[in-house]
Write a protein that holds these residues in place. Sequence first.
Motif, short mmCIF file in Angstrom:
data_model
loop_
_atom_site.label_atom_id
_atom_site.label_comp_id
_atom_site.label_asym_id
_atom_site.label_seq_id
_atom_site.Cartn_x
_atom_site.Cartn_y
_atom_site.Cartn_z
N ARG A 98 18.99 -3.70 83.31
CA ARG A 98 19.41 -2.30 83.17
C ARG A 98 18.91 -1.77 81.83
O ARG A 98 19.24 -2.32 80.78
N PRO A 99 18.10 -0.70 81.83
CA PRO A 99 17.61 -0.16 80.56
C PRO A 99 18.70 0.63 79.84
O PRO A 99 19.42 1.42 80.45
N LEU A 100 18.82 0.41 78.55
CA LEU A 100 19.76 1.15 77.72
C LEU A 100 19.00 1.90 76.64
O LEU A 100 17.94 1.44 76.18
N GLY A 101 19.54 3.03 76.24
CA GLY A 101 18.99 3.76 75.13
C GLY A 101 19.97 3.75 73.97
O GLY A 101 21.05 4.34 74.06
N GLY A 149 16.14 12.46 83.49
CA GLY A 149 17.09 11.39 83.20
C GLY A 149 17.72 11.53 81.83
O GLY A 149 17.29 12.31 80.98
N VAL A 150 18.79 10.77 81.62
CA VAL A 150 19.46 10.69 80.33
C VAL A 150 19.59 9.21 79.98
O VAL A 150 19.74 8.36 80.87
N PRO A 151 19.51 8.86 78.70
CA PRO A 151 19.57 7.44 78.32
C PRO A 151 20.94 6.84 78.57
O PRO A 151 21.95 7.35 78.09
N GLN A 152 20.99 5.75 79.33
CA GLN A 152 22.25 5.04 79.52
C GLN A 152 22.63 4.38 78.20
O GLN A 152 21.82 3.72 77.57
N GLY A 153 23.86 4.55 77.80
CA GLY A 153 24.32 4.03 76.53
C GLY A 153 24.57 5.11 75.51
O GLY A 153 25.29 4.88 74.53
#
Length: 496
Positions: free
Chosen positions: A144-147, A258-262
Amino acid sequence: MDGRGKSDGRVVPAKPPNKPALAGAEVVEGRRPAEGNATGKTRSGHRAGFSAPSALDRVRQTARKDRDARFTALLHHVTVDRLRDAYRALRPKAAAGVDGMTWSAYGQDLEVNLGELHRRVHGGSYRAKPSRRAYIAKADGRQRPLGIASLEDKVLQRAVVEVMSAIYEEDFVGFSYGFRPGRSPHRALDALAVGIDRRRVNWVLDADIRDFFGCLDHSWLLKMLRHRIADERVLRLIQKWLAAGVIEDGSWTRDTEGVPQGAAISPLLGNVYLHYVFDLWANQWRARHARGDVIVVRYADDFVVGFEHQDDAQRFLAGLRDRLATFGLGLAPDKTRLVEFGRFAARDRRARGEGRPETFEFLGFTHVCAKTRTGRFALRRVTSKKRMTAKLHEVKAELRRRMHLPIPEQGTWLGAVVRGHLNYYAVPGNGDAVNAFRDQLIRHWHKTLRRRGQRHRISRTRMLQHAKRWLPPAHIKHPWPEKRFDAITQGRSPVR
């Protein structure tokens, strides 16, 4: 998306249950009528902007009373005090963003730093920094990619979320649970269990939106935000965060969707998006098109819809696909299933010569059609095998890393792991699964200790003594869903 069309208009009251005394989840959790003249129509074009008290209570009251109000003055609520509270709410040991600034380093000159941040925000010179890309393992083995935002972005986003939530917590519908104040995953699980038990549910749609946070359309999001927010300074801040992009392996990439998860702002933006795309539409659909009972529970981009009639479920699913496609979204094929489920599922499938009712997963639990000792239908919730296996693999790897630490240090850490697992999964009816988790953890610990050396083998009796000393027993921690649900919702709205 002007807020007046049929596709995304105002919230339509939930279809009333046929037996009011046995209200389902989303009906019980609906907000009570607002006080005063809030039920009357507001004049077209009314704008809510005021300069008097700085507290957010006035914002909440106006949002509650006037569903058409657009707030022109919000940024002044982002004060130094609110920024300070946001800073203190951050996890001190959280990973740093691209600037390398840590919580402790920023706090060494906190008041000066917050004052400077406040000046830049209100002066218009604030610039959002790119997020740092990181990955975490998912239960299914994927990444899962996180920002990871910079510390100042985290602080400011938290403060802005608090201000915006004063508006949107008055708008969000009762069956929306994810990442909202006072609405934990267990509240959503309780609502689902009560809905299945008290309403006529025979079919369940278990759905998940494919890569929701990565596919969220920026232009649609801004249109939705403008329904309520007319303060261009706040909207510009959100646009800066959306356009900041991510840095991965030293290279910068701009995200056009999209928006960064995290990021602290992402859950609220996601809820706003799905409020207009899914929640209002689902409310209208069941009020206008459903022939029987319909219950809805949504947690972030994961939702479950229960139906009395199969044809309702099929028409809802077809309409949902079209609705999501309009806003650039789609359902994940491997996580979207329509299953026969409920008090009559076992009987009806047996009459057709089919097997036991299928199960579905929601928020880490496998939901199973079961029976009580008296033969009455009962919903049973069991720890998801994928979740348990992934956690045990994680514990096993960490035990290898801590192999040569003293037993008390290992025991203290493992005790915290077991307590955390019990705090989430120890629900009524799941005793066997939580006991199995604890037993498997003890087995992994025993193997790790035996590998430390050949001279002093630890017997099973001694191992059980260590477990008894350091690991809490696997007791059920949560009450029955209907007891907690009724206690929380009876006599008042749970979103107040």
